[in-house]
Design a protein around this motif. Structure first.
Motif, PDB file in Angstrom:
ATOM      1  N   ARG A   7      36.028  38.560  48.775  1.00 42.55           N
ATOM      2  CA  ARG A   7      36.492  37.997  47.503  1.00 42.55           C
ATOM      3  C   ARG A   7      37.872  37.366  47.649  1.00 42.55           C
ATOM      4  N   GLU A   8      38.788  38.060  48.306  1.00 44.54           N
ATOM      5  CA  GLU A   8      40.151  37.546  48.448  1.00 44.54           C
ATOM      6  C   GLU A   8      40.205  36.303  49.337  1.00 44.54           C
ATOM      7  N   ARG A   9      39.452  36.294  50.410  1.00 44.41           N
ATOM      8  CA  ARG A   9      39.430  35.111  51.278  1.00 44.41           C
ATOM      9  C   ARG A   9      38.821  33.926  50.542  1.00 44.41           C
ATOM     10  N   LEU A  10      37.767  34.187  49.764  1.00 40.32           N
ATOM     11  CA  LEU A  10      37.164  33.111  48.973  1.00 40.32           C
ATOM     12  C   LEU A  10      38.135  32.594  47.925  1.00 40.32           C
ATOM     13  N   ARG A  11      38.871  33.509  47.298  1.00 41.10           N
ATOM     14  CA  ARG A  11      39.858  33.104  46.286  1.00 41.10           C
ATOM     15  C   ARG A  11      40.883  32.165  46.923  1.00 41.10           C
ATOM     16  N   GLU A  12      41.309  32.472  48.138  1.00 39.41           N
ATOM     17  CA  GLU A  12      42.272  31.621  48.837  1.00 39.41           C
ATOM     18  C   GLU A  12      41.665  30.241  49.147  1.00 39.41           C
ATOM     19  N   ILE A  13      40.400  30.233  49.557  1.00 35.42           N
ATOM     20  CA  ILE A  13      39.709  28.968  49.851  1.00 35.42           C
ATOM     21  C   ILE A  13      39.620  28.107  48.596  1.00 35.42           C
ATOM     22  N   PHE A  14      39.126  28.687  47.510  1.00 37.98           N
ATOM     23  CA  PHE A  14      38.975  27.946  46.260  1.00 37.98           C
ATOM     24  C   PHE A  14      40.328  27.428  45.776  1.00 37.98           C
ATOM     25  N   ALA A  15      41.347  28.285  45.836  1.00 37.84           N
ATOM     26  CA  ALA A  15      42.678  27.885  45.373  1.00 37.84           C
ATOM     27  C   ALA A  15      43.208  26.713  46.190  1.00 37.84           C
ATOM     28  N   ALA A  16      43.047  26.766  47.502  1.00 33.09           N
ATOM     29  CA  ALA A  16      43.555  25.698  48.364  1.00 33.09           C
ATOM     30  C   ALA A  16      42.824  24.384  48.118  1.00 33.09           C
ATOM     31  N   LEU A  18      40.925  23.472  45.505  1.00 31.67           N
ATOM     32  CA  LEU A  18      40.985  22.975  44.124  1.00 31.67           C
ATOM     33  C   LEU A  18      42.425  22.852  43.615  1.00 31.67           C
ATOM     34  N   ASP A  19      43.397  23.082  44.508  1.00 27.51           N
ATOM     35  CA  ASP A  19      44.815  22.965  44.168  1.00 27.51           C
ATOM     36  C   ASP A  19      45.165  23.807  42.940  1.00 27.51           C
ATOM     37  N   MET A  20      44.841  25.099  43.037  1.00 29.58           N
ATOM     38  CA  MET A  20      45.094  26.039  41.955  1.00 29.58           C
ATOM     39  C   MET A  20      45.822  27.249  42.525  1.00 29.58           C
ATOM     40  N   GLN A  21      46.356  28.067  41.640  1.00 26.89           N
ATOM     41  CA  GLN A  21      46.937  29.342  42.054  1.00 26.89           C
ATOM     42  C   GLN A  21      45.809  30.355  42.215  1.00 26.89           C
ATOM     43  N   PRO A  22      45.882  31.247  43.208  1.00 28.49           N
ATOM     44  CA  PRO A  22      44.821  32.246  43.378  1.00 28.49           C
ATOM     45  C   PRO A  22      44.512  33.030  42.103  1.00 28.49           C
ATOM     46  N   ALA A  23      45.528  33.318  41.310  1.00 28.19           N
ATOM     47  CA  ALA A  23      45.319  34.069  40.060  1.00 28.19           C
ATOM     48  C   ALA A  23      44.461  33.297  39.054  1.00 28.19           C
ATOM     49  N   GLU A  24      44.385  31.979  39.211  1.00 27.77           N
ATOM     50  CA  GLU A  24      43.584  31.152  38.306  1.00 27.77           C
ATOM     51  C   GLU A  24      42.099  31.151  38.681  1.00 27.77           C
ATOM     52  N   ILE A  25      41.775  31.676  39.852  1.00 29.43           N
ATOM     53  CA  ILE A  25      40.394  31.685  40.318  1.00 29.43           C
ATOM     54  C   ILE A  25      39.699  32.906  39.726  1.00 29.43           C
ATOM     55  N   VAL A  63      23.785  24.513  46.962  1.00 25.15           N
ATOM     56  CA  VAL A  63      23.629  23.986  45.602  1.00 25.15           C
ATOM     57  C   VAL A  63      23.803  25.089  44.561  1.00 25.15           C
ATOM     58  N   GLU A  64      23.465  26.331  44.927  1.00 21.32           N
ATOM     59  CA  GLU A  64      23.541  27.451  43.989  1.00 21.32           C
ATOM     60  C   GLU A  64      24.969  27.922  43.726  1.00 21.32           C
ATOM     61  N   ILE A  65      25.930  27.439  44.488  1.00 24.97           N
ATOM     62  CA  ILE A  65      27.322  27.841  44.257  1.00 24.97           C
ATOM     63  C   ILE A  65      27.841  27.059  43.046  1.00 24.97           C
ATOM     64  N   LEU A  66      27.531  27.580  41.880  1.00 24.18           N
ATOM     65  CA  LEU A  66      27.888  26.918  40.627  1.00 24.18           C
ATOM     66  C   LEU A  66      29.091  27.557  39.941  1.00 24.18           C
ATOM     67  N   THR A  67      29.495  28.722  40.442  1.00 26.25           N
ATOM     68  CA  THR A  67      30.690  29.409  39.948  1.00 26.25           C
ATOM     69  C   THR A  67      31.340  30.124  41.129  1.00 26.25           C
ATOM     70  N   PHE A  68      32.573  30.547  40.943  1.00 24.22           N
ATOM     71  CA  PHE A  68      33.224  31.340  41.979  1.00 24.22           C
ATOM     72  C   PHE A  68      32.415  32.600  42.244  1.00 24.22           C
ATOM     73  N   GLU A  69      31.958  33.232  41.187  1.00 26.10           N
ATOM     74  CA  GLU A  69      31.190  34.475  41.301  1.00 26.10           C
ATOM     75  C   GLU A  69      29.921  34.274  42.139  1.00 26.10           C
ATOM     76  N   LEU A  70      29.211  33.179  41.914  1.00 29.21           N
ATOM     77  CA  LEU A  70      28.009  32.904  42.703  1.00 29.21           C
ATOM     78  C   LEU A  70      28.366  32.592  44.151  1.00 29.21           C
ATOM     79  N   GLY A  71      29.485  31.926  44.366  1.00 25.14           N
ATOM     80  CA  GLY A  71      29.942  31.670  45.728  1.00 25.14           C
ATOM     81  C   GLY A  71      30.193  32.970  46.467  1.00 25.14           C
TER      82      GLY A  71
END
Length: 87
Positions: A7-16, A18-25, A63-71
């Motif tokens: 979860r934490e590694r994915l949060r870092e990937i998404f944040a990087a 999507l140019d967001m803060q990890p807390a926003e994921i 294609v099924e990765i439609l949310t962070f949770e699904l990812g």
């Protein structure tokens, strides 16, 4: 690898990407709630997930990765299937 690590590694990937803060994921983050999550960024997310975790996702999974949770779920299940994840 533990679920919390995934979860934490994915949060870092998404944040990087999507140019967001990890807390926003948040689990419900999706293309509908994130303006930057377009088709190109989706490809970058999928590629980063595969490279970071050393997994290969088939087109259906990508294609099924439609949310962070699904990812997270798809990544976790793939790692478990390969015997590389533990609760």
């Amino acid at each position: 690898m533990k679920r919390t690590e995934v979860r934490e590694r994915l949060r870092e990937i998404f944040a990087a990407i999507l140019d967001m803060q990890p807390a926003e994921i948040v689990p419900s983050l999706s293309p509908d709630s994130c303006e930057k999550w377009d088709s190109l960024h989706h490809i970058h997310l999928v590629n980063a997930i595969q490279e970071t975790f050393g997994i290969s996702l088939d087109v259906e999974q990508q294609v099924e990765i439609l949310t962070f949770e699904l990812g997270e779920l798809i990544t976790w299940e793939t790692l478990k299937a390969e015997g590389r994840a533990s609760e």
